[in-house]
Each structure stands twice: as structure tokens, then as C-alpha cells.
Motif scaffolding. Structure first.
Motif, PDB file in Angstrom:
ATOM      1  N   LEU B 119      -2.125   2.320  21.391  1.00 32.91           N
ATOM      2  CA  LEU B 119      -2.493   1.743  20.088  1.00 32.91           C
ATOM      3  C   LEU B 119      -1.315   1.823  19.130  1.00 32.91           C
ATOM      4  N   PRO B 120      -1.232   0.891  18.198  1.00 34.35           N
ATOM      5  CA  PRO B 120      -0.135   0.977  17.222  1.00 34.35           C
ATOM      6  C   PRO B 120      -0.300   2.208  16.342  1.00 34.35           C
ATOM      7  N   ARG B 121       0.835   2.688  15.894  1.00 36.89           N
ATOM      8  CA  ARG B 121       0.804   3.873  15.041  1.00 36.89           C
ATOM      9  C   ARG B 121       0.290   3.503  13.649  1.00 36.89           C
ATOM     10  N   VAL B 122      -0.420   4.412  13.065  1.00 37.87           N
ATOM     11  CA  VAL B 122      -0.878   4.169  11.697  1.00 37.87           C
ATOM     12  C   VAL B 122       0.330   4.252  10.783  1.00 37.87           C
ATOM     13  N   SER B 123       0.497   3.245   9.924  1.00 41.07           N
ATOM     14  CA  SER B 123       1.636   3.346   9.008  1.00 41.07           C
ATOM     15  C   SER B 123       1.111   3.563   7.586  1.00 41.07           C
ATOM     16  N   TYR B 124       1.895   4.297   6.847  1.00 39.19           N
ATOM     17  CA  TYR B 124       1.484   4.660   5.490  1.00 39.19           C
ATOM     18  C   TYR B 124       2.439   4.032   4.486  1.00 39.19           C
ATOM     19  N   ASP B 125       1.892   3.672   3.322  1.00 42.00           N
ATOM     20  CA  ASP B 125       2.782   3.312   2.210  1.00 42.00           C
ATOM     21  C   ASP B 125       2.244   3.930   0.917  1.00 42.00           C
ATOM     22  N   GLU B 126       2.830   3.526  -0.207  1.00 43.61           N
ATOM     23  CA  GLU B 126       2.517   4.191  -1.476  1.00 43.61           C
ATOM     24  C   GLU B 126       1.028   4.143  -1.820  1.00 43.61           C
ATOM     25  N   ASN B 127       0.344   3.078  -1.334  1.00 40.13           N
ATOM     26  CA  ASN B 127      -1.037   2.895  -1.781  1.00 40.13           C
ATOM     27  C   ASN B 127      -2.077   3.378  -0.764  1.00 40.13           C
ATOM     28  N   SER B 128      -1.604   3.979   0.332  1.00 37.91           N
ATOM     29  CA  SER B 128      -2.563   4.387   1.363  1.00 37.91           C
ATOM     30  C   SER B 128      -3.494   5.471   0.835  1.00 37.91           C
ATOM     31  N   GLU B 129      -4.716   5.403   1.325  1.00 35.04           N
ATOM     32  CA  GLU B 129      -5.669   6.471   1.037  1.00 35.04           C
ATOM     33  C   GLU B 129      -5.492   7.525   2.116  1.00 35.04           C
TER      34      GLU B 129
END
Lengths: 136, 656
Positions: B119-129
Motif C-alpha cells: 500500500l502507498p505510504r501515508v503522507s502528511y502535510d501542514e493540514n493533516s489531522e
């Protein structure tokens, strides 16, 4: 019974001649009229190369190439037969669509997609002509 | 009664007797057989695979399984092996990139249970919960930069993070110096990269003021574990002064630091203290301190002490301390790993020191055993041991013992990386080639290991060629030359010269098929140099000697046509070609011209000799006039070249 068997075999082999075995044991050849062979049709140049895969006309595919698609999902009660067929087609299309030297790329992406390890084994030939099965 | 019936009767006797005895067994009651059901052996999910795998050993006739099993797709040279493997890895990386960019296309759940790796990795950015759970996942997946981002997000949203998670995060970023690391999936890159790691060694790489320190400052009431994590990270990346400061700070606070923290400080003692005395006192102090606070030493402690000692010069003190240390740790019940023995070896066997045979004493301790990787330094053992066998002891038997140990069970896993592997084999090859009879070497070592296990470097090839020359066993030359062509060695001037000289100096007997093969090799060299790419870096150039040698080989094979081509080359490009061929070769050429009845070619050659300043030009001319009947024109040009003198008395025609 014996005769029927023999006739059946030769038809499968796709000979243009139909072989008939008489009860007395002599073989008799009966020519089926073929416009390409008897000279009435357009002339055959015999210069178009075909690979083995291409050389099978549609009516023979069932006889000669079914084993390519045999898998246990097609048995009675087998799991996901349609999915396997679709995946098979998917792999083929993907291989043709992707630059074929990108082996690891193809393996990896297919395994992401199908979620199981995928391994490709390629074979090369020294000469392009080695794969020609016949000319038409 | 014939024989067969007799035989039949005899063979019937046995079952008869059995038949009689069986009832007595059946009815005996005094035998009480108790069936003992063996205890269930717990098996892991991969145990059967491992058992199967243990039945297969490396097949030297096949390429490594990472390459495609197809003659055209199997790489032969060292460069090829690296390029092919890395290209595959690059394809893999490309696929990972595609999956990252189009994560939405790969989110289907085909496998049951779900396999995370697909599965693709979860990516995070400034607005992620995000929650603390995400942080934990990033930490366990060794996603260093993701973990930092999630931590910052959590902080900015004022979400409380448990001290355990904070400590885990600190340990992660300290170990990896707040940087992302190469995923374990990319084994080829890990196998082939070595230079960068060597360079980074022994240099401060710790990022001052990085996330790790920020995190450390943010933790209220740092515990011993917190201090340990930061000290470990700093000493791992050679920020030694601050590591030691923190160590003292923790001690003042009365915190009990872990054994590994002590180990890491012992490891970098050479950066902290100046000379042997101070270093050794420092180590002893630290060990006493450990004892005082009740921290038990482990293998890491042993290896750290040995590592420190190995860098304390070649004095007798260091060697004595090594033995004392080994003794004491043995009493503590800590078994040294291969890494420990590596440190012992480099302490005892210094390049400019007395010869030490300590490897002889080490071998019985480790032979016929399967070794597991227990320390990072374990992978240095085999390459160093082989180095010592070759350069320090010149001991072929010991080298074979080391090699046997390497191939025992799964010990080959400890070879390290591709770089160490090729150095190992380089030492092994050069030692064997100089000690074994050539035939034995070729049959038992060379043909077995080359090219799938090891591709000899040019320097090793030179040694092999040298032995071929010494023994005069030129029948190996065609095979070696074809190998050299495959391994891309043929653009090296010294190797080409060596091969040519061997072929020239060891003239095969008449009628030998080698003559033909040698001539082919010579011609192969000629064509290679002649058809090189104009813009090539490090272009090979013809020399007179080289061309002369090729010509001699062609002539020995009675290939006059090719010899003429080379003669023309020499003649036409004499201002470009450095040096001239040997006189014997030119003389041989003239002889062949005579046989071929080709006076004009002979005259051209004599002209060349005269231009090159060979005094023998006159003799050649004399020989030519002696054996062939020349016409006026030819004699005229001959006289022009060599003058009348050498021809005087042989002919009566004057030049003018």
C-alpha cells in the motif's frame, strides 16, 4: 470408431488434406479445394514472417493455446475465476504498454497493483530471425 | 532340477522362517513397549522455507539470482554487475515514486489480510489531522522526517504526547541524526554503496541544533534514558565533546546511564583523550564507574574497549591490554564476536610492525561454527583475516581455513558488502596464484569462482598473467584473453603489453593450434585500437613495439596479408607512432616477403628500416637480392636506400 478417431486427430492438426482410412487399411487422400493453393487465388509471396504466437489462426487457438490460460481458479468451485482472467489480461497489456526493459519497474508496479510478489522472466534470442515460425 | 528352481527354493526359505517366528512374538506378553510421543517443536512461519533453503548452496556456475537468467542479460564485468543491479533498483524506485505520486490509484485492498508493504505510504502535510497513533506508526516504520513533521503538528495543535512516545522519537532521531535513511528494501544500493560511508567515518556529522536537540530541550525532567539516547546519538555521529558534557551532567544529577551509553563513550575515547596513558585511564574509569552503578558490561563493551585499544598505536601496552580484556570478559561469560577478533587482529598485525601469528590462535576459537551478526564490526573480520593471510603471514593453509569458515553454514552473510567481498577475493586470489601450481590454481580456483562469484580486477589479472609467463603455460592465454575482453580489461595498456609479450616470448611449437589463436588475439588487439572511438577518454595509441609484436604473431601464423596491413600502418603513420618494432620482426617480415615473392613489399620494409636507422637494413637488402631475382626497378630503389656498399660483389648493376 477407429476411423472417426483418426479423422478427428488429423482435423485437429489442421492439415488441409483430409485423410480417410478405408476399412481395408489403405489411405486415400482427398484434396480440399483451396483457392490459395490451387492457383486460382491471389499469389502467395511467402515473405511475411510470423512468430509462433502469430501463426495460430483463430480456429486453432482453443486447441493449441488453451494451456496458457489454465489455472486452478477455473476448476469447479474455484475462487475468483473472472478476476484471474482480468489480471492476466492486465499483466499482458501492462507489459506491452511499458517499455519492456524496465523489468524491476514492471515487477514492482504490478505487485503493488495485484498485491502479491510478481516476477518476470525474460528470454532473449541472439538473432531476431530465430523467433520466426513461418512465412506467409 | 536346474539352477533357477534351486534359487527359487532357497529364496523361499526366509519368509518361511519368518512366518514361524511371528506368532511367538505376537503372543508374548512380557514386552511392554511404551510409545513416547515427542514434544511438539514450535515452528515459525518461515522454518520450512529455511530448511529448504539450507539444502541449497551457492552454485558458482550460475549468475547471482538477482540477475535475469538469460545469457544476454547476465552481466560479466564488475562495472556491468553494478550497473545491472543498480538499474533494477532504479526501476524499483521509479515504481515507488509512481505509487507515491498517484497514491489514490493504489489504495485498493486485494490481499487479505492487508499487506502494508504493497500500500502507498501515508503522507502528511501542514493540514493533516494527526494523532499520537500516527507518530507511533511513523516511528515504527523508521520514517524519520515524517515522524518529525507529525510531532510538530501535534505540538502546534497542543495535543499531549506521552513520555514513552517522546523517548522513542528521540531515540529514532538521535540514531539517524534527524535524517531519513535508505529504506531496507533497497538492498542493492546498500550492497554497492561503500565509499560514502568510509568517507563519513571518523568525522563529525552530528547536526548541531537539530530536531533531536530541540526535542531533548523540550522534554521536562529528562530521565536517564533521555540522556542516554542523546549521548548515544552524539557519539555515534562524533559530536564527542558535547556527548561527554551531557554524560557528566547526567552523572551530577545522579542518573544511572545504560551500558550502551558507556560503550559509546569508550568507542570515541580517541577523540576525547590524547595519548595511550590518558585513554586507558579514561576507559578504566568508565568501567569502574559502570561497576559502581551496577550496570553489567555486554558484548558492546568488549568491542568498544578493543576498538579503542586497536587505535592506540603498536606499543606493547595495547597488546597486553587486549589480552587482559579478553581474559576478563571471558570470565564474565561474554563470548567475543567476529568483530572482537577483528579488533584483535588489527591491534596485533600492523603493517609496519613485527609479524604476529595471532590469527593461528584465533581460528580454533571460531572454526566450524555458524556466526551471527552481533556487532557492526563483524563484517570486517573476513576481509581483514584474508588480508593478514596474504600480506602479513603469507600463509596459504590459514587462508584456506578462513575461506572454509566463510563458507560454513550461513557465515557468508558476514562478508559485508560488494566492496569488502571483492577485496577479500583479491587477497585470496593473489595469495593462491603465488603459492599454488598454476594448473591447480586455474582448475580449482579460477574456473570455479570466475566470473560469477568474483571478477578479477586488472591488478589480479596481471598477477595471473605473470604466473602464466613464468610457467610458460601459454595454453591459458586464449581463455584469459576472452575473459579480459568480457571484463573490460582490454583498454589497459599494461595488460595488453603483458599479453602480447607473453605470446611473443613463448612461441608455441610448430603445428600447434595456439599459433592461430595467438594471431587472432593479436589481430583482435589491432582492431580494438584501430577502431576506437575518437572522443574516447584515455585513448590507447599504437606503439612501434606493439605493432611489431602483432605483426610477428601474424607472420608466425603465415598470415602475410595481415602483416602487410600492419607494415603499411607503420609506414604511413610513422610520425604518429611512437617507437619502432624490433629488428627481428622486420627481418622476419622480409623473409616472408621472399617466400611470397613480393619484392616491392620487402623493399618498402627495408626503406622503413633504413629510415628508422637500423644498420641491419643493408643485410636485409643483401638477403633479398641473394634469394630473389629482382628487376631493374627494384634494384634501383634498393641501391637508393642502402647505397652500393652492402650489395657490392653480389650484383653488377649500377644505380646510374
Amino acid at each position: 470408431m477407429l476411423n472417426a478417431n483418426l479423422i478427428c486427430k488429423t482435423t485437429v492438426l489442421g492439415n488441409l488434406k483430409r485423410e480417410l482410412v478405408n476399412p481395408d487399411g489403405f489411405t486415400q487422400h482427398q484434396h480440399v479445394s483451396n483457392p490459395k493453393l490451387d492457383g486460382t487465388g491471389p499469389p502467395q509471396r511467402k515473405d511475411f514472417p510470423l512468430t509462433y504466437e502469430m501463426a495460430n489462426p483463430p480456429h486453432q487457438i482453443a486447441h493449441r493455446k488453451t494451456w496458457n490460460s489454465w489455472n486452478t481458479t477455473n476448476l469447479q468451485g474455484g475462487l475468483r475465476p473472472s478476476e484471474t482472467a482480468v489480471e492476466d489480461q492486465f499483466i499482458r497489456k501492462f507489459m506491452v504498454g511499458t517499455w519492456h526493459r524496465l523489468l524491476r519497474y514492471t515487477e514492482e508496479l504490478l505487485s503493488f497493483w495485484l498485491q502479491c510478489p510478481v516476477k518476470l522472466e525474460l528470454q532473449s534470442v541472439a538473432n531476431k530471425k530465430d523467433v520466426i515460425f513461418k512465412y506467409i | 532340477m536346474n539352477i533357477s528352481t534351486l534359487f527359487f527354493k532357497r529364496s523361499n526359505i526366509k519368509p518361511l522362517i519368518k512366518h514361524i517366528y511371528i506368532p511367538s512374538q505376537k503372543f508374548s506378553t512380557d514386552v511392554q513397549e511404551k510409545i513416547e510421543i515427542p514434544n511438539r517443536i514450535p515452528r515459525g512461519p518461515t522454518d520450512i522455507l529455511r530448511a529448504l533453503e539450507s539444502t541449497i548452496s551457492r552454485d558458482p556456475t550460475a549468475a547471482h539470482y538477482k540477475y535475469h537468467d538469460d545469457p544476454y542479460l547476465i552481466p560479466m564485468s564488475n562495472v556491468g554487475k553494478r550497473t545491472f543491479a543498480m538499474a533494477q533498483e532504479a526501476g524499483k524506485k521509479a515504481a515507488h515514486w509512481i505509487r507515491k505520486e498517484h497514491a489514490d490509484l493504489f489504495n485498493h485492498r486485494e490481499a487479505d489480510p492487508v499487506i502494508k508493504a504493497f500500500l502507498p505510504r501515508v503522507s502528511y502535510d501542514e493540514n493533516s489531522e494527526v494523532t499520537e497513533e500516527d507518530l507511533k506508526i511513523s516511528i515504527s516504520d523508521v520514517q524519520v522526517s515524517d515522524a518529525q513533521l507529525v510531532y510538530r503538528l501535534l505540538k502546534s495543535k497542543g495535543i499531549e504526547i506521552s513520555p514513552e512516545t517522546q523517548l522513542q522519537l528521540l531515540e529514532l532521531v538521535c540514531y539517524f541524526n534527524s535524517e531519513d535513511t535508505l529504506s531496507e528494501e533497497f538492498i542493492e544500493e546498500r550492497w554497492f554503496r561503500q565509499s560514502s560511508r568510509f568517507k563519513d567515518r571518523q568525522r563529525k556529522t552530528w547536526k548541531d541544533g537539530s530536531f533531536a536537540e530541540e526535542l531533548f530541550i523540550g522534554i521536562e525532567n529528562p530521565t536517564a534514558e533521555t540522556y542516554s539516547a542523546l549521548i548515544l546519538g552524539m557519539s555515534k555521529h562524533f559530536q564527542v565533546e558535547r556527548a561527554y558534557q551531557l554524560f557528566e551532567e547526567a552523572q551530577q544529577k545522579g542518573l544511572i546511564l545504560s551500558t550502551n551509553t558507556y560503550n559509546s563513550l569508550i568507542n570515541v575515547v580517541n577523540f576525547l583523550k590524547e595519548n595511550y596513558e590518558m585513554r586507558w585511564t579514561f576507559i578504566v574509569d568508565l568501567l569502574t564507574d559502570m561497576n559502581k552503578v551496577g550496570q553489567k558490561p555486554n558484548l558492546g563493551t568488549l568491542n568498544a574497549v578493543l576498538h579503542a585499544l586497536s587505535q592506540m598505536g603498536s606499543g606493547k601496552n595495547a597488546k597486553d591490554s587486549v589480552l587482559k580484556t579478553l581474559r576478563e570478559f571471558k570470565d564474565l561469560g561474554i563470548e567475543p564476536s567476529l568483530g572482537s577478533w577483528y579488533y584483535v587482529l588489527i591491534t596485533y598485525c600492523k603493517e609496519r610492525g613485527p609479524v604476529s601469528t595471532i590469527l593461528n590462535d584465533i581460528m580454533p576459537q571460531i572454526e566450524n561454527k555458524e556466526h551471527q551478526a552481533r556487532d557492526l564490526a563483524d563484517t570486517n573480520f573476513f576481509v581483514t583475516a584474508m588480508d593478514i593471510c596474504r600480506n602479513h603471514l603469507h600463509d596459504i593453509d590459514l587462508a584456506k581455513r578462513v575461506d572454509t569458515l566463510l563458507h560454513f553454514a550461513n557465515n557468508y552473510n558476514l562478508i559485508g558488502d560488494s566492496y569488502k567481498e571483492s577485496i577479500y577475493y583479491r587477497h585470496y586470489f593473489i595469495l593462491l596464484i603465488n603459492s599454488l601450481p598454476l594448473e591447480e590454481f586455474m582448475n580449482e580456483v579460477y574456473y570455479k569462482l570466475v566470473p560469477n562469484i568474483y571478477v578479477p580486477e586488472p591488478s589480479v589479472m596481471t598477477e595471473v598473467l605473470k604466473q602464466v609467463d613464468l610457467n610458460g603455460e601459454t595454453e591459458y592465454i586464449p581463455k584469459l584473453w576472452s575473459d579480459m575482453t568480457i571484463f573490460d580489461h582490454t583498454s589497459r595498456e599494461n595488460l595488453i603489453d603483458t599479453v602480447l609479450n607473453i605470446m611473443i616470448n613463448n612461441e608455441p611449437p610448430i603445428e600447434s593450434e595456439l599459433t592461430q589463436k595467438f594471431a587472432d588475439i593479436g589481430w583482435n588487439i589491432y582492431e580494438k585500437i584501430d577502431t576506437q572511438d575518437e572522443n574516447r577518454f584515455n585513448k590507447l595509441s599504437f606503439t612501434g613495439d606493439l605493432l611489431g609484436n602483432i605483426m610477428a604473431l601474424a607472420l608466425r601464423n603465415n598470415d602475410f596479408g595481415k602483416a602487410c596491413i600492419i607494415m603499411d600502418k607503420l609506414d604511413k603513420e610513422h610520425n604518429k607512432i611512437v617507437g619502432v618494432p624490433k629488428m627481428e620482426v622486420l627481418s622476419l617480415f622480409v623473409d616472408h616477403c621472399i617466400v611470397q615473392k613480393s619484392p616491392s613489399r620487402a623493399i618498402a620494409c627495408i626503406q622503413y628500416c633504413a629510415d628508422a636507422g637500423f644498420p641491419e637494413a643493408g643485410d636485409l637488402a643483401a638477403r633479398l637480392t641473394d634469394t630473389l631475382t629482382l628487376n631493374e626497378k627494384h634494384i634501383h630503389s634498393l641501391v637508393k636506400i642502402v647505397g652500393e656498399l652492402p650489395l657490392a660483389g653480389k650484383i653488377n648493376v649500377r644505380a646510374d
